[in-house]
Motif scaffolding. Structure first.
Motif, mmCIF file in Angstrom:
data_model
loop_
_atom_site.group_PDB
_atom_site.id
_atom_site.type_symbol
_atom_site.label_atom_id
_atom_site.label_comp_id
_atom_site.label_asym_id
_atom_site.label_seq_id
_atom_site.Cartn_x
_atom_site.Cartn_y
_atom_site.Cartn_z
ATOM 1 N N SER A 206 -3.903 2.112 -2.641
ATOM 2 C CA SER A 206 -3.246 1.944 -1.338
ATOM 3 C C SER A 206 -4.239 1.669 -0.208
ATOM 4 O O SER A 206 -3.826 1.417 0.929
ATOM 5 N N SER A 207 -5.545 1.685 -0.512
ATOM 6 C CA SER A 207 -6.544 1.411 0.529
ATOM 7 C C SER A 207 -6.527 -0.040 0.986
ATOM 8 O O SER A 207 -7.226 -0.398 1.938
ATOM 9 N N CYS A 208 -5.726 -0.886 0.334
ATOM 10 C CA CYS A 208 -5.612 -2.284 0.761
ATOM 11 C C CYS A 208 -4.968 -2.403 2.141
ATOM 12 O O CYS A 208 -4.973 -3.492 2.728
ATOM 13 N N CYS A 209 -4.422 -1.311 2.674
ATOM 14 C CA CYS A 209 -3.814 -1.364 4.004
ATOM 15 C C CYS A 209 -4.869 -1.459 5.108
ATOM 16 O O CYS A 209 -4.581 -1.982 6.192
ATOM 17 N N PHE A 210 -6.100 -0.988 4.847
ATOM 18 C CA PHE A 210 -7.120 -0.964 5.899
ATOM 19 C C PHE A 210 -7.556 -2.370 6.321
ATOM 20 O O PHE A 210 -7.671 -2.636 7.528
ATOM 21 N N ALA B 203 0.828 -1.209 0.000
ATOM 22 C CA ALA B 203 0.000 0.000 0.000
ATOM 23 C C ALA B 203 0.861 1.257 0.000
ATOM 24 O O ALA B 203 0.565 2.238 -0.706
ATOM 25 N N TYR C 175 -7.659 10.656 -7.077
ATOM 26 C CA TYR C 175 -7.689 9.765 -5.912
ATOM 27 C C TYR C 175 -7.252 8.328 -6.190
ATOM 28 O O TYR C 175 -7.270 7.509 -5.280
ATOM 29 N N LEU D 9 -13.450 6.971 -4.942
ATOM 30 C CA LEU D 9 -12.002 7.027 -5.154
ATOM 31 C C LEU D 9 -11.602 6.693 -6.585
ATOM 32 O O LEU D 9 -10.418 6.498 -6.863
ATOM 33 N N VAL E 96 -16.087 1.219 -4.144
ATOM 34 C CA VAL E 96 -15.081 2.233 -3.824
ATOM 35 C C VAL E 96 -14.468 2.807 -5.096
ATOM 36 O O VAL E 96 -14.046 3.969 -5.131
ATOM 37 N N PHE F 216 -4.858 6.682 -3.776
ATOM 38 C CA PHE F 216 -5.496 6.307 -2.508
ATOM 39 C C PHE F 216 -6.330 5.039 -2.680
ATOM 40 O O PHE F 216 -6.428 4.221 -1.763
ATOM 41 N N LEU F 217 -6.945 4.880 -3.858
ATOM 42 C CA LEU F 217 -7.736 3.687 -4.138
ATOM 43 C C LEU F 217 -6.868 2.430 -4.062
ATOM 44 O O LEU F 217 -7.234 1.443 -3.411
#
Length: 512
Positions: A209-213, A125, A203, A198, A192, A206-207
């Motif tokens: 890298s959102s795999c970190c959540f 991410a 964005y 996103l 998403v 961010f889309l």
């Protein structure tokens, strides 16, 4: 003698015994399934889905980065090569992850491997998030490889963990959590990735890298749950921790039967160490199980589900849906697959694995015929609507059978010492098939057009025949009982049921 003792019947064929309830024994088991799923198969579905939305934006980023670096425009062929690398490097990472997942399961445990795996997702991410600000598309490629590695490990470890923690009468339902979270990840990625969220140009980093959540969520939630009881006792020899884990998963009043089953399996294995993948190929006692885990992941990936998603946008446009609205209609396909995974989870313990997966492939064969006809006669006013109905029916059939049951079979066909290696082999075949479909599918569609579904029709029909002839029903059976089912195929004759599992192991050793 211990060898000649008759063990009490524990399978579905046991008569006079109490019927197993399909209720969850504890909430701990359900919550552990959720904690494992959000950082496991959810990541796979999510990261397969989110890459589709920012395709144009990533193309623009690649062009601008190349121009700034080389003071020249990017050649169209080079652009295609870079984009193909960004998209396909994910499957290469997944292939490496499938090989690494089995080793992590043995060395760190099922739960320990899942927790360690999250560090790879967080690093991926970070790299994908900073690729655009730094103008380094190489970071994007490395990040996609790492998130593929993460999902390959997760696809191996999550069903392994849940399948070993669940009681036998709920094993199918609980292992279906892998498919439920996978389809939930696909649907979440589609939502998403909408341009209102996103999916816009600003964005897209961010889309990706959102795999970190999901990784952070699993790091917070999973440590509260025990390790796999079978791993603790059979692999590590820790009976005390195994008992504690079983009490938390199954309840203090219901864990004894599962403990007896684990003790019998440990005695049957006789201290056998976890096997390597290449050792399974020399083991005659798992010959047909190994053939099954070769063919079933290939059948799942080559069934035509990717062709269905490819044709969906075209069919929706032919039905008169405005192009701007098609992404929202496509959400219906993701919701449909998620709904069928939930339905399969509810049906699998009552209908059984064999009936669901056999019926799924048979129905997919029928819908391939219908879809080919409707696309061939697309000039008729009714054809687009029949094509739309066929697409949703095909997705429903896939979700009720191949999409859900395939992973469960890998967990159930092998005993403890062979299971991690079997997941490595099954994962490798799945990722190789996924990569092959991605490479060859555009050429198949270009050459055969709507008649490409005839290829998938033959594939679905052949897999259905294999299931009918080879795969037994595994519902409500112990792992050793399932192994006995395959003994006739592997050695040409069955083991009398009155012989205990220790006798079975000695008998199999004599066969060698």
């Amino acid at each position: 003698m211990e060898c000649c003792k008759q063990h009490p019947a524990t399978g579905s064929g046991a008569k006079g015994g109490p019927r197993a309830s399909h209720k969850l024994p504890t909430w701990t088991l359900f919550l552990a399934m959720c904690a494992a799923g959000i950082g496991g198969t959810f990541q796979y579905g999510y990261n397969v889905s989110v890459i589709n939305a920012p395709t144009e934006h990533i193309h623009k980023f690649l062009n601008e980065s190349w121009r700034e670096r080389h003071q020249a425009a990017l050649n169209p062929n080079m652009l295609t090569l870079l984009w193909s690398t960004v998209a396909s490097i994910f499957s290469l990472g997944g292939l490496f992850g499938a090989h690494l997942g089995g080793s992590l399961a043995i060395r760190l445990g099922r739960k320990g491997g899942l927790l360690t795996n999250n560090s790879i997702a967080i690093l991926a991410a970070l790299l994908m998030g900073i690729s655009s600000p730094t103008g380094l598309f190489e970071l994007l490629i490395v990040g996609r490889f790492l998130i593929g590695l993460n999902t390959g490990i997760g696809l191996c470890l999550q069903p392994l963990y849940i399948g070993e923690a669940a009681p036998k009468h709920l094993r199918g339902m609980m292992t279906m959590g892998s498919s439920i979270f996978l389809t939930g990840g696909i649907l979440t990625g589609q939502v998403v990735g909408l341009r209102e969220l996103l999916g816009g140009e600003k964005y897209w980093p961010f889309l990706l890298s959102s795999c970190c959540f999901p990784a952070f969520f699993q790091l917070l939630a999973l440590p509260w749950f025990p390790e796999s009881p079978r791993y603790l006792f059979i692999d590590k020899g820790d009976e005390v921790k195994c008992t504690q884990a079983l009490k938390r998963f199954h309840g203090p009043l219901q864990y004894q039967m599962e403990m007896e089953d684990i003790q019998r399996e440990r005695a049957a294995l006789g201290g056998e160490k976890p096997k390597k993948p290449w050792e399974l190929f020399a083991d005659r006692s798992v010959r047909w199980q190994l053939i099954t885990v070769f063919l079933m992941p290939m059948g799942q990936q080559l069934s035509g589900i990717n062709a269905i998603y490819f044709y969906a946008s075209y069919v929706f446009a032919e039905a008169g849906i405005p192009p701007a609205e098609i992404p929202y209609v496509t959400l219906g396909t993701g919701a449909c697959e998620c709904l069928t995974a939930l339905t399969c989870g509810l049906l699998i313990e009552s209908m059984g694995r064999r009936r669901l997966i056999l019926g799924g492939y048979a129905l997919m064969t029928v819908w391939c015929v219908v879809l080919t006809c409707s696309l061939t006669y697309k000039t008729h006013p009714w054809a687009p609507y029949l094509s739309m109905a066929s697409i949703f029916a095909f997705i429903l059939s896939f979700g009720l059978g191949p999409g859900g049951v395939t992973n469960i079979l890998t967990a159930e066909l092998f005993t403890q010492s062979s299971r991690p290696a079997a997941y490595m082999i099954a994962g490798s075949m799945s990722w190789l098939s996924f990569f092959t479909v991605g490479m060859l599918f555009p050429f198949i569609v270009k050459g055969l057009k709507q008649y490409c579904f005839l290829v998938f029709l033959v594939e679905c029909f052949l897999v259905a025949i294999f299931i009918f002839l080879v795969i037994p029903e595994t519902k409500n059976k112990t792992f050793l009982e399932i192994k006995r089912e395959f003994h006739k195929l592997n050695f040409g004759r069955t083991i009398p049921e009155h012989k205990g599992e220790v006798c079975e192991r000695r008998h199999l050793s004599c066969e060698f």
